[in-house]
Each structure stands twice: as structure tokens, then as C-alpha cells.
Design an enzyme around this catalytic site. Structure first.
Site, PDB file in Angstrom:
ATOM      1  N   CYS A 204       0.835  -1.201   0.000  1.00  0.00           N
ATOM      2  CA  CYS A 204       0.000   0.000   0.000  1.00  0.00           C
ATOM      3  C   CYS A 204       0.871   1.253   0.000  1.00  0.00           C
ATOM      4  O   CYS A 204       0.578   2.226  -0.707  1.00  0.00           O
ATOM      5  CB  CYS A 204      -0.926  -0.009   1.210  1.00  0.00           C
TER       6      CYS A 204
ATOM      7  N   CYS B 272      -6.329  -4.048   7.086  1.00  0.00           N
ATOM      8  CA  CYS B 272      -7.531  -3.204   7.105  1.00  0.00           C
ATOM      9  C   CYS B 272      -8.680  -3.788   6.315  1.00  0.00           C
ATOM     10  O   CYS B 272      -9.848  -3.572   6.652  1.00  0.00           O
ATOM     11  CB  CYS B 272      -7.199  -1.800   6.593  1.00  0.00           C
TER      12      CYS B 272
END
Length: 372
Positions: free
Chosen positions: A101, A198
Site C-alpha cells: 500500500c 484493514c
């Protein structure tokens, strides 16, 4: 400078944005909408991708007194991070989605958009330090608070990205950041840190992968074999539910003859075979990395008492000799560990340090174990 402050909704990014504004920068807060369906992501304060987190970030921006926007990068996040996560597990590897990410979203997509809009840099709440070296290059170093240091997951950043990054918290410990947040009137001062991945709503990686991979998995079931004897000890419903070094949840049904626990040693997704054995068989003394990313000048060989590698986000440092060579598909990084590391899996990242300075990182493609 005109700064984009990436605000996750947590205390670290809120204080980082406040410090950037207080330093006199023209700061705009942004929150990244990374889920195509935010309501399906983890609720509460454990994640960083919920509607609640977006609201926390907006309230923090109001207190700081800076403009605030939400940038929808959900499609890019799904393609570059979520799909990569699934593909890697289906191939029997163990990826780090937070590192991916940072590479693909926070310091690529976000930075590209920020520069295109006329901003000069992106500020985040990561714990790392930036310094200008004697050669004029921007160096990334470990944070003062080694317990919160996040330079490992930032080891994918290149010189261009580092020149347009700010890490305002690198010189501060986490307790002091929370105290500062409270003094500034930020309601996230006591918000718990995020944990797990997440986009895995309940933290059950294996269950999430079983649901999402479906028929994409090369082999959804197979044998669990004993490394020493080749005996079939049990069956599993998918290699994606296992990682090298795993001890719990093996469902073997009976202990080893010596009574010691077994660990996952190898995963073969095509045949569906998972091999288990004693912990000592996990000891690795060499590894190879591919697709390296360098924070500055590309090294050829690194050796000496200050050269170390880190193999997990919060793992130990290992003294090492690092050699960079040209392979058939690009640069390769050969690492000889001076002391054995345990449970290292292909797909993980090896991040190279010279003292506290991050030299660069690579994706582990192969490991060599200490002879039995």
C-alpha cells in the site's frame, strides 16, 4: 510548502498534520477512501478504512483548521493491494499488504495526484526520519522510538518519493504523540492503534482468503506431510490458510513422537501439499530477493558491523552480507545472514539497513535453510 497530509483517522496522522501546519506549511488534509464498500470494512478503532475513521479524520482537520477532502482510490487499492494479496497467497507466498500500500498507493498514486495538483509533498504519520546526506540525497533513517519504527514498511520508497515526503513524528515517541494530541484538543488522542489488515474485517485472514479466492485457488485441499518421514498427518482445505513458520491451527490431530510442536516448513500450492516439522528446520541462513527498490544509490555489496536486514515489520535485525547482482529478470539481492532467522517465507520483504539508514528493499523469492 504546499503539503497534502494523509489523515487515516488515527492519532499519528492527526498530529503529523498539526505539526506540518504549525511549521508554517500550507496544509490540506485528505482521507483515502480505499474500500468500494466502506461499511464492509472493520468497524470500531482497529482499522484504518472505515466510515468512522473518515469522520475522525474530518473532525481532526476541523480542529487543526485545515481544508479536508476525501480521495477515492478504492479501485486502485483493490487492483494493486487486495488482488496482489490474494494472488500471492494463492501462489504459496506470504505478502505484506501494508508495504504494498505504501509503494503503490500512499507514495505513488497519492503523491502523483498531489504533485499534479501543485502540492510539494505528502506528510504522513509514519515513524521514520529523513535527513539530507553528504551527497545531497535524502536518506531515510529509523525513528527515535524504535518500538514504533515503521521504516521497514517504507523501505520501498525511492529517492523521488523521499524528496516529496514528510514524516513529522520520526523524532518523537508514541506516548508523547498522544499527550500532544490531547493538548491540541484532538479527540483521537486515546484512539487505539490499528491492527491486522484493514480489508480483512474480522482479522481472520484464512477465512477471508477461503471466501474470496474461491475456485481461483490452484488446489483447495491437500495433504499435510511430516518432513522427516513423508507420512500423511492430516488434510487441509486450502494452502492459502497456511504460512511458513505457522504453529497453531495445523489440525494434525496427534503430537510428534518427541512431543515437540510442529511448524509449517513448506507450502506447495500446485500439489496442495503442506509440509510440517520441528522448529529447528525453519532456520534460514541465506535468502534471495527480487524486484529491489533502492532509497538512493544502488549498492553492489554491503558488509560490515553496521549492515543489517529486517525480515518482518516488527522483527529483529540480523547482521548480514548483501550482494546485488544482475539476474535474468533484473537485479537480484543475495543475503547471507550472520545468524539464523526463523520462519522466513517467500513473498515477505527483506529491508537492508546501514546503521539506522534504510538502503532499500526486495521481495524474498527463495530461502536456504541451515543443514539439518
Amino acid at each position: 510548502m504546499r503539503i497534502v497530509a494523509a489523515m487515516s483517522g488515527g492519532v499519528d496522522s492527526a498530529v503529523a498534520a498539526a505539526r506540518a501546519a504549525e511549521a508554517g506549511h500550507d496544509v490540506t488534509g485528505i482521507h483515502l477512501a480505499l474500500s468500494r464498500n466502506p461499511a464492509s470494512y472493520r468497524s470500531g478503532a482497529r482499522g484504518c478504512c472505515t466510515i468512522e475513521d473518515a469522520n475522525d479524520a474530518r473532525r481532526a482537520a476541523d480542529v487543526i483548521g485545515i481544508p479536508f477532502y476525501v480521495w477515492d482510490l478504492s479501485d486502485r487499492f483493490h487492483d494493486d493491494v487486495v488482488e496482489d494479496f490474494m494472488d500471492e497467497y494463492a501462489a504459496g507466498r506470504t505478502p505484506n499488504p501494508c508495504l504494498r500500500c505504501n509503494e503503490k498507493i500512499k507514495f505513488a498514486a497519492v503523491l502523483d495526484r498531489a504533485l499534479g495538483l501543485g502540492f510539494d509533498a505528502v506528510a504522513t504519520g509514519h515513524y521514520a526520519q529523513l535527513r539530507t546526506g553528504a551527497d545531497g540525497l535524502v536518506e531515510m533513517h529509523r525513528a527515535v522510538d524504535h518500538g514504533k519504527d515503521q521504516s521497514y514498511v517504507l523501505g520501498v520508497l525511492d529517492q523521488q518519493q523521499l524528496r516529496h515526503s514528510l514524516f513529522p513524528l520520526g523524532d518523537t515517541s508514541k506516548p508523547l504523540v498522544r499527550e500532544e494530541a490531547a493538548r491540541r484538543g484532538l479527540l483521537v488522542a486515546d484512539k487505539p492503534d490499528s491492527h491486522d489488515i484493514c480489508f480483512v474485517a474480522d482479522g481472520d485472514n484464512a477465512g477471508w482468503l477461503a471466501e474470496k479466492l474461491g475456485e481461483r485457488a490452484p488446489n483447495r485441499g491437500g495433504d499435510i506431510l511430516d518432513d522427516a518421514t513423508g507420512e500423511v498427518l492430516g488434510r487441509h482445505s486450502g494452502t492459502f490458510g497456511y504460512t511458513i513458520g505457522q504453529r497453531k491451527g495445523l489440525r494434525i490431530g496427534r503430537p510428534a513422537p518427541d512431543g515437540k510442536p510442529r511448524f509449517v516448513l513448506d507450502i506447495e500450492p500446485v500439489s496442495g501439499t503442506v509440509t510440517v516439522g520441528p522448529r529447528e528446520r525453519l532456520a534460514v541462513h541465506r535468502l534471495r530477493g527480487i524486484k529491489p527498490r533502492w532509497c538512493g544509490t544502488v549498492p553492489t555489496e554491503l558488509d560490515g558491523p553496521d549492515v543489517t536486514v529486517q525480515l518482518r515489520a516488527h522483527g529483529d535485525e540480523h547482521r548480514a552480507t548483501v550482494v546485488v547482482t544482475d539476474g535474468p529478470e533484473g537485479q537480484e539481492v543475495d543475503v547471507e545472514l550472520h545468524d539464523a532467522a526463523y520462519g522466513i517465507a517467500p513473498g515477505q520483504a527483506v529491508v537492508v539497513y546501514d546503521g539506522t539508514r534504510v538502503v532499500g528493499s526486495a521481495t524474498i523469492s527463495a530461502t536456504e535453510r541451515v543443514p539439518a
